[in-house]
Design an enzyme around this catalytic site. Structure first.
Site, PDB file in Angstrom:
ATOM      1  N   TYR A 152       0.848  -1.190   0.000  1.00 31.34           N
ATOM      2  CA  TYR A 152       0.000   0.000   0.000  1.00 31.34           C
ATOM      3  C   TYR A 152       0.883   1.239   0.000  1.00 31.34           C
ATOM      4  O   TYR A 152       1.835   1.331   0.790  1.00 31.34           O
ATOM      5  CB  TYR A 152      -0.884  -0.011   1.252  1.00 31.34           C
ATOM      6  N   ASP A 253       9.314   2.792   0.131  1.00 31.84           N
ATOM      7  CA  ASP A 253       8.274   3.394   0.957  1.00 31.84           C
ATOM      8  C   ASP A 253       8.506   2.877   2.372  1.00 31.84           C
ATOM      9  O   ASP A 253       8.075   1.776   2.729  1.00 31.84           O
ATOM     10  CB  ASP A 253       6.902   2.988   0.412  1.00 31.84           C
ATOM     11  N   LYS A 281       5.548   7.542   9.569  1.00 31.19           N
ATOM     12  CA  LYS A 281       4.935   7.267  10.872  1.00 31.19           C
ATOM     13  C   LYS A 281       5.848   7.505  12.086  1.00 31.19           C
ATOM     14  O   LYS A 281       5.626   8.427  12.865  1.00 31.19           O
ATOM     15  CB  LYS A 281       4.392   5.843  10.866  1.00 31.19           C
TER      16      LYS A 281
HETATM   17  N1  PMP Z   1       2.690   3.801   2.716  1.00 30.79           N
HETATM   18  C1  PMP Z   1       2.595   2.843   3.658  1.00 30.79           C
HETATM   19  C2  PMP Z   1       3.570   1.706   3.648  1.00 30.79           C
HETATM   20  C3  PMP Z   1       1.593   2.924   4.630  1.00 30.79           C
HETATM   21  O1  PMP Z   1       1.489   1.954   5.555  1.00 30.79           O
HETATM   22  C4  PMP Z   1       0.707   4.040   4.609  1.00 30.79           C
HETATM   23  C5  PMP Z   1      -0.377   4.208   5.654  1.00 30.79           C
HETATM   24  N2  PMP Z   1      -0.754   3.134   6.349  1.00 30.79           N
HETATM   25  C6  PMP Z   1       0.856   5.002   3.596  1.00 30.79           C
HETATM   26  C7  PMP Z   1       1.859   4.847   2.688  1.00 30.79           C
HETATM   27  C8  PMP Z   1      -0.061   6.180   3.512  1.00 30.79           C
HETATM   28  O2  PMP Z   1       0.153   7.052   4.562  1.00 30.79           O
HETATM   29  P1  PMP Z   1      -0.962   8.160   4.951  1.00 30.79           P
HETATM   30  O3  PMP Z   1      -2.141   7.398   5.459  1.00 30.79           O
HETATM   31  O4  PMP Z   1      -0.286   8.979   5.996  1.00 30.79           O
HETATM   32  O5  PMP Z   1      -1.256   8.932   3.730  1.00 30.79           O
END
Ligand code: PMP
Length: 449
Positions: A152, A253, A281
């Site tokens: 994701y 990512d 995060k």
């Molecule tokens: N990349 C990864 C690997 C994630 O786990 C997430 C959110 N869970 C995102 C991108 C998107 O982040 P946001 O919800 O802060 O837009």
């Protein structure tokens, strides 16, 4: 209010009542779909401290969700809170001008991610990834992006693919064009191709078939959005070599893995460097920050303003003060922090395996440092190395039943078993022991039918 469940008459909990009230004003009752799924047992949180949250009914929970990952030091870590309070009381939350604070935070990030020469901060993972993909396309003057099943990268039209597609929708061949992740995307994501995770052959074929037109390969270097699945058999090294060979950029990512699987993220843990890194995060410790970092050469289009990158809240001072405090903590005490995170997560993973094995409950517990997923399977299965493996073998219904029981006993983790469990430095070994006792009781009550 009175409610009927299983033929019994019950008084509604305060959480249920508050959610009902919220649904009258907030679509679905909360601001993120993942927090109000139809199979969520209602829990309205009131307060957090360390490894605990308290709900509207006064029940205490050991929190193994940590707000989906950001709370690397637990709820309300005093040093981060103090830094934020100081910033907003002495200087202001948002000045709207360049500030030394941003440069300081960037310098501290660069010490942990050596390939990064320049950064841009923003507020969410989604935003940073939108910018990263544009950056890769501008730099390479190419069009395609390769992503992986189960991974994701945020909800934007440029990458939100159907990462949890049912097995019957997955293609026969080595790869396929991305399916839209939700309604309303008008056929987007455009020019995104999706390969199975941990398959060097598929990635190589996809790169070869689109020779000279792949801008970037983007991945969660440890898959964390469909269970935790580590890279196997040197997959990161192979992806690095293949992207070099095809002159495509490698984007890590590290929204989940950054400052989690090591201070320097998956890049430090596995010794493989990306061309573009996304952090979010743990970097903010509970405040909304993301970062996009790369070499000066790759970032040049942003430096010159040819590639637009903006955001009213990008580099917000309150958030930067939090990140500054998080980074100070990491730089001060990195060994102790990651030793502790690895130790509590390892004890938990081992303990769950022991309980489930003793009770004869089919399972897989995957752990990469402080990323853990507990998978209840439909029977004994072989190694789980890809999204397809996990999708084929996991038993969602059983997990939901089990999660509801654990929540009632004061242990919270997400009811979808694709969501990882997160530990923080605030989780003690005693917390783990308590959780394991409750897991055994919960498993006996719900999984031994
Ligand atoms: N990349 C990864 C690997 C994630 O786990 C997430 C959110 N869970 C995102 C991108 C998107 O982040 P946001 O919800 O802060 O837009």
């Amino acid at each position: 209010m009175i409610q009927t469940t299983n033929g019994r008459v019950q008084r509604a909990t305060k959480s249920e009542l508050l959610l009902e009230r919220a649904r009258a004003s907030i679509a679905g009752g909360d601001n993120s779909t993942m927090r109000v799924l139809p199979y969520h047992l209602p829990l309205v949180a009131v307060r957090g401290e360390g490894s605990r949250i308290w709900d509207a009914d006064g029940q205490e929970h050991i929190d193994l969700n940590m707000a989906y990952g950001p709370l690397i030091f637990g709820h309300r870590p005093p040093r981060v809170t103090d830094a934020v309070v100081r910033q907003i009381t002495e200087s202001g939350s948002q000045l709207g001008f360049p500030a030394e604070l941003s440069a300081r935070v960037a310098e501290k990030v660069k010490l942990l991610y050596p390939h990064i020469e320049l950064l841009r901060f923003s507020s969410t993972g989604t935003e940073a990834i939108v910018a990263a993909l544009r950056l890769a396309r501008v730099f390479t003057e190419r069009r395609y992006v390769i992503a992986f099943e189960g991974h994701y990268h945020g909800s934007s039209d440029n990458i939100f693919h159907r990462y949890h597609a049912p097995l019957e929708e997955l293609p026969e061949g080595a790869y396929a064009p991305a399916l839209p992740g939700t309604l309303g995307m008008n056929g987007a994501p455009v020019d995104v191709l999706v390969c199975p995770w941990n398959s060097p052959e598929a990635l190589e074929k996809c790169l070869r078939d689109h020779a000279d037109d792949v801008a970037a390969v983007i991945m969660e270097p440890v898959m964390g959005n469909a269970g935790v699945i580590a890279p196997h058999n040197d997959f990161l090294e192979i992806a690095r070599a293949l992207t070099h060979e095809h002159a495509a950029l490698l984007i890590f990512d590290e929204v989940i893995t950054g400052m989690r699987v090591a201070a320097g993220g998956a890049q430090e843990r596995y010794g493989v460097e990306a061309d573009i890194t996304i952090l979010s995060k743990a970097l903010g410790g509970g405040y909304p920050i993301s970062a996009l970092g790369s070499t000066r050469e790759i970032m040049q289009s942003i430096v010159e303003g040819r590639l637009f990158h903006g955001g009213v809240y990008s580099g917000n001072a309150l958030v930067m003060a939090a990140a500054d405090a998080v980074l100070d903590e990491i730089h001060r005490d990195s060994a102790a922090i990651y030793d502790h995170l690895n130790a509590v997560s390892g004890e938990f993973a081992e303990g769950v395996r022991e309980v489930f094995t003793r009770l004869g409950i089919p399972h897989q517990v995957n752990q990469v440092g402080p990323m853990v997923s507990m998978i209840l399977t439909s029977g004994d299965v072989g190694p789980i190395r890809s999204y397809r493996d996990i999708r084929r073998h996991c038993d969602f219904e059983k997990y939901i039943r089990f999660q509801h029981q654990l929540q009632r006993s004061g242990v919270y983790f997400h009811p979808n078993q694709f969501e990882p469990l997160f530990f923080s430095t605030a989780h003690s070994r005693q917390d783990v022991a308590t959780v394991l006792e409750r897991i055994e009781d919960g498993a006996r009550a719900t999984l031994l039918a």
